[in-house]
Design an enzyme around this catalytic site. Structure first.
Site, PDB file in Angstrom:
ATOM      1  N   GLY A  13       0.892  -1.186  -0.017  1.00 43.56           N
ATOM      2  CA  GLY A  13      -0.067  -0.021   0.046  1.00 43.56           C
ATOM      3  C   GLY A  13       0.840   1.244   0.033  1.00 43.56           C
ATOM      4  N   SER A  14       2.119   1.143  -0.256  1.00 39.06           N
ATOM      5  CA  SER A  14       2.854   2.435  -0.314  1.00 39.06           C
ATOM      6  C   SER A  14       2.340   3.409  -1.252  1.00 39.06           C
ATOM      7  CB  SER A  14       4.373   2.176  -0.507  1.00 39.06           C
ATOM      8  OG  SER A  14       4.516   1.763  -1.866  1.00 39.06           O
ATOM      9  N   ASN A  15       1.855   3.136  -2.502  1.00 41.26           N
ATOM     10  CA  ASN A  15       1.168   4.022  -3.388  1.00 41.26           C
ATOM     11  C   ASN A  15      -0.066   4.692  -2.846  1.00 41.26           C
ATOM     12  OD1 ASN A  15       2.558   4.556  -6.050  1.00 41.26           O
ATOM     13  ND2 ASN A  15       2.551   2.224  -5.831  1.00 41.26           N
ATOM     14  N   LYS A  92      -6.020  -7.746  -9.030  1.00 39.57           N
ATOM     15  CA  LYS A  92      -7.086  -8.476  -9.748  1.00 39.57           C
ATOM     16  C   LYS A  92      -7.702  -7.644 -10.689  1.00 39.57           C
ATOM     17  CE  LYS A  92      -7.491 -11.756  -6.576  1.00 39.57           C
ATOM     18  NZ  LYS A  92      -7.424 -12.736  -6.947  1.00 39.57           N
ATOM     19  N   ILE A  94     -10.413  -5.828 -13.185  1.00 37.50           N
ATOM     20  CA  ILE A  94     -11.336  -5.141 -12.881  1.00 37.50           C
ATOM     21  C   ILE A  94     -12.565  -5.535 -14.016  1.00 37.50           C
ATOM     22  CG2 ILE A  94     -12.329  -2.803 -13.217  1.00 37.50           C
ATOM     23  CD1 ILE A  94     -10.306  -3.208 -11.020  1.00 37.50           C
ATOM     24  N   ASN A 108      -4.484   3.527 -13.476  1.00 37.09           N
ATOM     25  CA  ASN A 108      -3.678   2.347 -12.952  1.00 37.09           C
ATOM     26  C   ASN A 108      -2.146   3.057 -13.047  1.00 37.09           C
ATOM     27  OD1 ASN A 108      -2.787  -0.242 -12.042  1.00 37.09           O
ATOM     28  ND2 ASN A 108      -2.340  -0.619 -14.082  1.00 37.09           N
ATOM     29  N   HIS A 110       1.732   1.319 -13.218  1.00 32.23           N
ATOM     30  CA  HIS A 110       2.229  -0.001 -13.578  1.00 32.23           C
ATOM     31  C   HIS A 110       3.640   0.308 -13.333  1.00 32.23           C
ATOM     32  CE1 HIS A 110       2.200  -3.860 -15.588  1.00 32.23           C
ATOM     33  NE2 HIS A 110       3.361  -3.373 -16.044  1.00 32.23           N
ATOM     34  N   ASP A 151      -3.592  -3.324 -19.223  1.00 34.44           N
ATOM     35  CA  ASP A 151      -2.389  -2.375 -19.668  1.00 34.44           C
ATOM     36  C   ASP A 151      -2.044  -1.828 -20.877  1.00 34.44           C
ATOM     37  OD1 ASP A 151      -1.608  -3.157 -16.836  1.00 34.44           O
ATOM     38  OD2 ASP A 151      -0.323  -4.629 -17.626  1.00 34.44           O
TER      39      ASP A 151
HETATM   40  C1  GAR Z   1       3.602  -1.100  -7.440  1.00 37.62           C
HETATM   41  O1  GAR Z   1       5.056  -1.278  -7.968  1.00 37.62           O
HETATM   42  C2  GAR Z   1       2.348  -1.109  -8.371  1.00 37.62           C
HETATM   43  O2  GAR Z   1       2.987  -0.464  -9.850  1.00 37.62           O
HETATM   44  C3  GAR Z   1       2.336  -2.465  -8.750  1.00 37.62           C
HETATM   45  O3  GAR Z   1       2.236  -3.054  -7.642  1.00 37.62           O
HETATM   46  C4  GAR Z   1       3.124  -2.519  -6.613  1.00 37.62           C
HETATM   47  C5  GAR Z   1       2.297  -2.191  -5.521  1.00 37.62           C
HETATM   48  O4  GAR Z   1       3.095  -1.592  -4.306  1.00 37.62           O
HETATM   49  N1  GAR Z   1       1.172  -2.977  -9.668  1.00 37.62           N
HETATM   50  C6  GAR Z   1       1.025  -3.616 -10.573  1.00 37.62           C
HETATM   51  O5  GAR Z   1       2.192  -4.379 -10.848  1.00 37.62           O
HETATM   52  C7  GAR Z   1      -0.129  -3.650 -11.446  1.00 37.62           C
HETATM   53  N2  GAR Z   1       0.104  -4.310 -12.686  1.00 37.62           N
HETATM   54  P1  GAR Z   1       2.477  -0.869  -3.263  1.00 37.62           P
HETATM   55  O6  GAR Z   1       1.339  -1.805  -2.583  1.00 37.62           O
HETATM   56  O7  GAR Z   1       3.618  -0.445  -2.332  1.00 37.62           O
HETATM   57  O8  GAR Z   1       1.632   0.302  -3.881  1.00 37.62           O
END
Ligand code: GAR
Length: 195
Positions: A13-15, A92, A94, A108, A110, A151
């Site tokens: 969940g850092s983002n 997951k 959508i 999103n 990526h 994507d």
């Molecule tokens: C992030 O690097 C995000 O770009 C990736 O999952 C990670 C989640 O990190 N998303 C994907 O790969 C989607 N296709 P976070 O939980 O620390 O935000």
């Protein structure tokens, strides 16, 4: 009226945390009012609990079939009057009719320079392993609109980062995550400014 935002997140969940903090501190015309997650034990859910953000857990253990899961997404978004969905590490797929309802309103993040290292099987650390194994010198992150082509939706922001000194996928992931934390709030700002 501020825009009601839902974040969908499955992992650390850092983002999500970064978006929450930046949206609050930059006085953007929006607020994160809902976290949707498939993973009740995730860092994202923990943060939402500690910050009084409404949480909706949707997974196959809770809801028995795809149709019910689909209905739950829609009703929770409707109840919370959501106008923008941010996929922040959501692992997951959508449902297509949700994409139709929220056309051009789902973003999103990526962890690669799309269209490279995108599509089926490319998520999270898989992306960084593939990038490392291909000996890439540059990677990066992309924020794009979500459409029915996985994507492949129109790109809103993309930023590169040099990775030639990285000794493994974990080091690449760390560098790319820094870029993600920079460009995702920027993309949200661009979106909100257009509303
Ligand atoms: C992030 O690097 C995000 O770009 C990736 O999952 C990670 C989640 O990190 N998303 C994907 O790969 C989607 N296709 P976070 O939980 O620390 O935000």
């Amino acid at each position: 009226m501020p825009i009601n935002i839902a974040v969908f997140a499955s992992g650390a969940g850092s983002n999500f945390i970064n978006l929450f903090n930046k949206i609050a501190s930059n006085n953007l015309n929006g607020s994160i009012v809902l976290l949707v997650s498939n993973n009740p034990n995730s860092g994202a859910v923990k943060f939402a609990k500690n910050n009084d953000i409404c949480i909706k857990i949707i997974n196959k253990f809770r809801y028995k079939d795809k149709a019910t899961i689909n209905k739950e997404y829609k009703s929770s978004l409707k109840e919370n009057k959501i106008n923008l969905i941010l996929l922040a590490g959501f692992m997951k797929k959508i449902p297509v009719d949700l994409i139709k309802i929220y056309r051009n309103k789902i973003l999103n993040i990526h962890p690669s320079l799309l269209p490279d290292y995108g599509g089926k099987g490319f998520f999270g650390m898989n992306v960084h392993h593939a990038v490392f194994n291909a000996n890439e010198k540059i990677s990066g992150a992309t924020v794009h609109y979500v459409n029915k082509d996985y994507d492949r939706g129109p790109i809103l922001i993309q930023k590169k980062v040099e990775i030639q000194n990285c000794k493994g996928p974990n080091e690449i992931a760390k560098k790319v995550l820094e870029i993600e934390h920079e460009i995702f709030p920027k993309a949200v700002q661009i979106f909100l400014n257009k509303m």
